[in-house]
Design a protein around this motif. Structure first.
Motif, short mmCIF file in Angstrom:
data_model
loop_
_atom_site.label_atom_id
_atom_site.label_comp_id
_atom_site.label_asym_id
_atom_site.label_seq_id
_atom_site.Cartn_x
_atom_site.Cartn_y
_atom_site.Cartn_z
N PRO A 1 -6.43 10.31 0.93
CA PRO A 1 -6.31 9.20 -0.03
C PRO A 1 -7.04 9.51 -1.33
O PRO A 1 -8.07 10.19 -1.35
CB PRO A 1 -6.96 8.03 0.71
N GLY A 2 -6.49 8.98 -2.42
CA GLY A 2 -7.13 9.08 -3.72
C GLY A 2 -7.71 7.74 -4.12
O GLY A 2 -7.86 6.83 -3.31
N SER A 3 -8.01 7.59 -5.38
CA SER A 3 -8.57 6.34 -5.87
C SER A 3 -7.47 5.30 -6.03
O SER A 3 -6.31 5.63 -6.27
CB SER A 3 -9.27 6.57 -7.22
N GLY A 4 -7.84 4.05 -5.89
CA GLY A 4 -6.89 2.96 -6.11
C GLY A 4 -5.71 2.96 -5.17
O GLY A 4 -4.59 2.70 -5.59
N PHE A 5 -5.94 3.27 -3.90
CA PHE A 5 -4.88 3.28 -2.88
C PHE A 5 -3.76 4.28 -3.19
O PHE A 5 -2.62 4.10 -2.79
CB PHE A 5 -4.27 1.87 -2.71
N SER A 6 -4.08 5.33 -3.91
CA SER A 6 -3.09 6.36 -4.23
C SER A 6 -3.19 7.51 -3.24
O SER A 6 -4.14 7.59 -2.45
CB SER A 6 -3.29 6.88 -5.66
N LEU A 7 -2.21 8.40 -3.29
CA LEU A 7 -2.20 9.58 -2.43
C LEU A 7 -2.66 10.79 -3.23
O LEU A 7 -2.02 11.16 -4.22
CB LEU A 7 -0.79 9.82 -1.88
N ALA A 8 -3.75 11.41 -2.82
CA ALA A 8 -4.23 12.61 -3.50
C ALA A 8 -3.48 13.84 -3.03
O ALA A 8 -3.12 14.71 -3.81
CB ALA A 8 -5.73 12.78 -3.27
N ARG A 9 -3.23 13.93 -1.71
CA ARG A 9 -2.50 15.07 -1.15
C ARG A 9 -1.97 14.71 0.22
O ARG A 9 -2.60 13.96 0.97
CB ARG A 9 -3.42 16.29 -1.03
N GLY A 10 -0.79 15.23 0.54
CA GLY A 10 -0.22 15.05 1.86
C GLY A 10 0.32 16.36 2.39
O GLY A 10 0.99 17.11 1.67
N VAL B 1 10.04 2.81 -3.70
CA VAL B 1 9.67 1.53 -3.10
C VAL B 1 9.77 1.66 -1.59
O VAL B 1 10.78 2.12 -1.06
CB VAL B 1 10.60 0.39 -3.59
N VAL B 2 8.71 1.28 -0.89
CA VAL B 2 8.67 1.34 0.56
C VAL B 2 8.56 -0.07 1.11
O VAL B 2 7.67 -0.83 0.72
CB VAL B 2 7.47 2.19 1.05
N LYS B 3 9.46 -0.43 2.02
CA LYS B 3 9.42 -1.72 2.68
C LYS B 3 9.20 -1.52 4.17
O LYS B 3 9.93 -0.76 4.82
CB LYS B 3 10.71 -2.49 2.43
N VAL B 4 8.20 -2.20 4.70
CA VAL B 4 7.85 -2.08 6.11
C VAL B 4 8.11 -3.43 6.77
O VAL B 4 7.49 -4.44 6.42
CB VAL B 4 6.37 -1.68 6.28
N ALA B 5 9.04 -3.45 7.73
CA ALA B 5 9.39 -4.72 8.39
C ALA B 5 8.37 -5.12 9.45
O ALA B 5 8.14 -6.30 9.69
CB ALA B 5 10.78 -4.62 9.02
N MET B 6 7.74 -4.12 10.10
CA MET B 6 6.76 -4.41 11.14
C MET B 6 5.53 -3.55 10.92
O MET B 6 5.62 -2.34 10.74
CB MET B 6 7.36 -4.13 12.52
N ALA B 7 4.35 -4.18 10.88
CA ALA B 7 3.10 -3.46 10.72
C ALA B 7 2.01 -4.17 11.50
O ALA B 7 1.68 -5.33 11.21
CB ALA B 7 2.72 -3.37 9.24
N GLU B 8 1.48 -3.51 12.53
CA GLU B 8 0.43 -4.07 13.37
C GLU B 8 -0.86 -3.28 13.16
O GLU B 8 -0.91 -2.07 13.39
CB GLU B 8 0.81 -4.00 14.85
N LEU B 9 -1.89 -3.98 12.71
CA LEU B 9 -3.19 -3.37 12.48
C LEU B 9 -4.07 -3.64 13.69
O LEU B 9 -4.22 -4.79 14.12
CB LEU B 9 -3.83 -3.95 11.22
N ALA B 10 -4.65 -2.56 14.25
CA ALA B 10 -5.48 -2.70 15.44
C ALA B 10 -6.75 -1.88 15.28
O ALA B 10 -6.75 -0.82 14.66
CB ALA B 10 -4.72 -2.25 16.69
N LEU C 1 0.83 -1.20 0.00
CA LEU C 1 0.00 0.00 0.00
C LEU C 1 0.86 1.26 0.00
O LEU C 1 0.56 2.22 -0.71
CB LEU C 1 -0.92 -0.01 1.23
N ALA C 2 1.95 1.27 0.80
CA ALA C 2 2.82 2.44 0.86
C ALA C 2 3.51 2.68 -0.47
O ALA C 2 3.63 3.82 -0.93
CB ALA C 2 3.85 2.27 1.97
N THR C 3 3.97 1.63 -1.13
CA THR C 3 4.62 1.77 -2.43
C THR C 3 3.64 2.27 -3.48
O THR C 3 3.96 3.14 -4.29
CB THR C 3 5.23 0.43 -2.86
N ALA C 4 2.42 1.74 -3.45
CA ALA C 4 1.41 2.17 -4.41
C ALA C 4 1.04 3.63 -4.21
O ALA C 4 0.75 4.35 -5.17
CB ALA C 4 0.16 1.29 -4.28
N GLY C 5 1.07 4.11 -2.97
CA GLY C 5 0.67 5.48 -2.69
C GLY C 5 1.73 6.52 -2.96
O GLY C 5 1.41 7.69 -3.17
N THR C 6 3.01 6.13 -2.98
CA THR C 6 4.07 7.12 -3.14
C THR C 6 4.28 7.53 -4.58
O THR C 6 4.77 8.62 -4.85
CB THR C 6 5.40 6.58 -2.58
N GLY C 7 3.97 6.67 -5.54
CA GLY C 7 4.12 7.07 -6.93
C GLY C 7 5.33 6.47 -7.61
O GLY C 7 5.97 5.55 -7.11
#
Length: 390
Positions: free
Chosen positions: A150-159, A66-75, A56-62
């Motif tokens: 967020p934009g469409s398709g897991f993209s970033l519209a603005r940050g 490439v973004v690699k996340v070693a630890m991700a906890e969803l709560a 998701l992070a790689t798809a959103g950056t454009g």
């Protein structure tokens, strides 16, 4: 027969709509069921999703990042506390790299808070914050909080990022500069980057501890084109070497360091035009413009000649190849200077050419001493009797 055919077509159409409606309702019920199972799972504790978070992070950056996340906890506490509770994503050991694999930044920890409405396609801003991040070649720690739309398709519209810089070094080697602290605001869209309200206090060196302001604007049209503008309040000439990175207009830097050896530079403002490919694999300097005001400068105007002292004027970079020094007052030996101008051509090259014009005021012997001294030797063909003039 025609009425019968119209009736058959109507019945077939109605049956098709009915079946599509049933399929749609089935999909909705299936989606709600999966969401319920997912929510029930989260009620037992966080879920590890590093692969999904990286995607998701790689798809959103454009392009090219490439973004690699070693630890991700969803709560999510909504199963027990109500559906209005946001989804929390705790991230750790995040690596951001460009298309050729060069690491641009490392982020030890961050938290992303997702409003529930975004799970159903709304574009409510997400909140992300982190601390202790470091960019490649820098030791100054970076902390921030941001609103991401967020934009469409897991993209970033603005940050919109609000960044604080700690004490440390920005850059590495000859391109480094030490700071005591700073910060800036960063606005990002898929094809644009804008930095505003940039500020930094440079680490004290010698008799200087300048305050810097900066802005940055970049746009992508296939490739990136940007402009960095920096302002500096006051720097002593003998401390310029520590504050002017060697990679920023290196030939102009070399000339200034060799020829402006004393005095104070104030009200400095320079704009650096930069280009980069879409994948950010390299950065190139396209041009430099700007100026600073000099007070009580010592200027070497011709190698080996008596320098100009007590010079008050303005140093201007018209472009990365041409500089102009205008002086309202100065002194060479016993001669007073006024209304002077020196144009230096070839600042981006090894050797430069200078054109000098100025007004001299003083006794004839003092003026003749300046004109006849080496390496100028302008009076070598003058009548010998000129040396006796008074």
């Amino acid at each position: 027969m025609m009425k019968l055919r119209f009736g058959q077509a109507g019945r077939h159409f109605g049956e098709t709509v009915h079946q599509l409606g049933r399929i749609f309702m089935l999909l909705v019920m299936l989606g709600l069921g999966l969401f319920g199972v997912f929510a029930f799972r989260l009620s037992f504790g966080p879920m590890q999703i590093p692969v999904l978070a990286s995607w998701l992070a790689t798809a959103g950056t454009g392009q090219g990042i490439v973004v690699k996340v070693a630890m991700a906890e969803l709560a999510w506490q909504g199963y027990r506390q109500g559906g209005g509770m946001p989804v929390s994503l705790q991230l750790g050991d995040i690596s951001v790299r460009n298309a050729v694999g060069l690491e641009l930044a490392h982020i030890p920890t961050a938290e992303l808070v997702v409003p529930p409405a975004d799970l159903f396609g709304a574009h409510v801003p997400l909140l992300i914050e982190g601390s202790g991040a470091q960019f490649t070649g820098a030791t100054a720690p970076v902390s921030w909080y941001a609103n991401l739309v967020p934009g469409s398709g897991f993209s970033l519209a603005r940050g919109d990022f609000y960044v604080t810089l700690g004490a440390g070094v920005l850059g590495k080697g000859d391109g480094s500069i030490a700071i005591s602290g700073g910060g800036f605001t960063l606005h990002v869209t898929p094809g644009a980057v804008d930095v505003t309200d940039g500020r930094a206090t440079l680490a004290p060196t010698g008799a200087s501890a300048p305050h810097v302001g900066f802005t940055f604007t970049a746009r992508r049209h296939g490739t990136w084109a940007g402009a960095l503008t920096a302002t500096v309040d006051t720097v002593q000439a003998q401390d310029l070497r520590a504050y002017w990175p060697a990679l920023a207009a290196p030939e102009a830097r070399k000339w200034v360091l060799e020829n402006i050896t004393a005095g104070t530079a104030t009200q400095a403002g320079f704009t650096f035009s930069l280009t980069a490919p879409g994948d950010l694999s390299r950065l190139a300097l396209a041009d430099v413009t700007g100026q600073f005001t000099g007070q009580d400068l010592t200027l070497g105007w011709v190698k080996g000649a008596t320098p100009i002292t007590h010079l008050n004027g303005v140093f201007t970079m018209r472009d990365q190849d041409t500089a102009v020094i205008t002086a309202s007052a100065g002194q060479v030996g016993g001669v007073q200077l006024s209304n002077g101008a020196m144009t230096i051509i070839g600042m981006s090259k090894k050797d430069q050419v200078g054109n000098l014009s100025l007004n001299l005021a003083g006794s004839i012997p003092d003026v003749l001493a300046v004109l006849s001294a080496q390496p100028l030797d302008l009076l070598r063909h003058a009548p010998p009797s000129l040396a006796d003039a008074t």
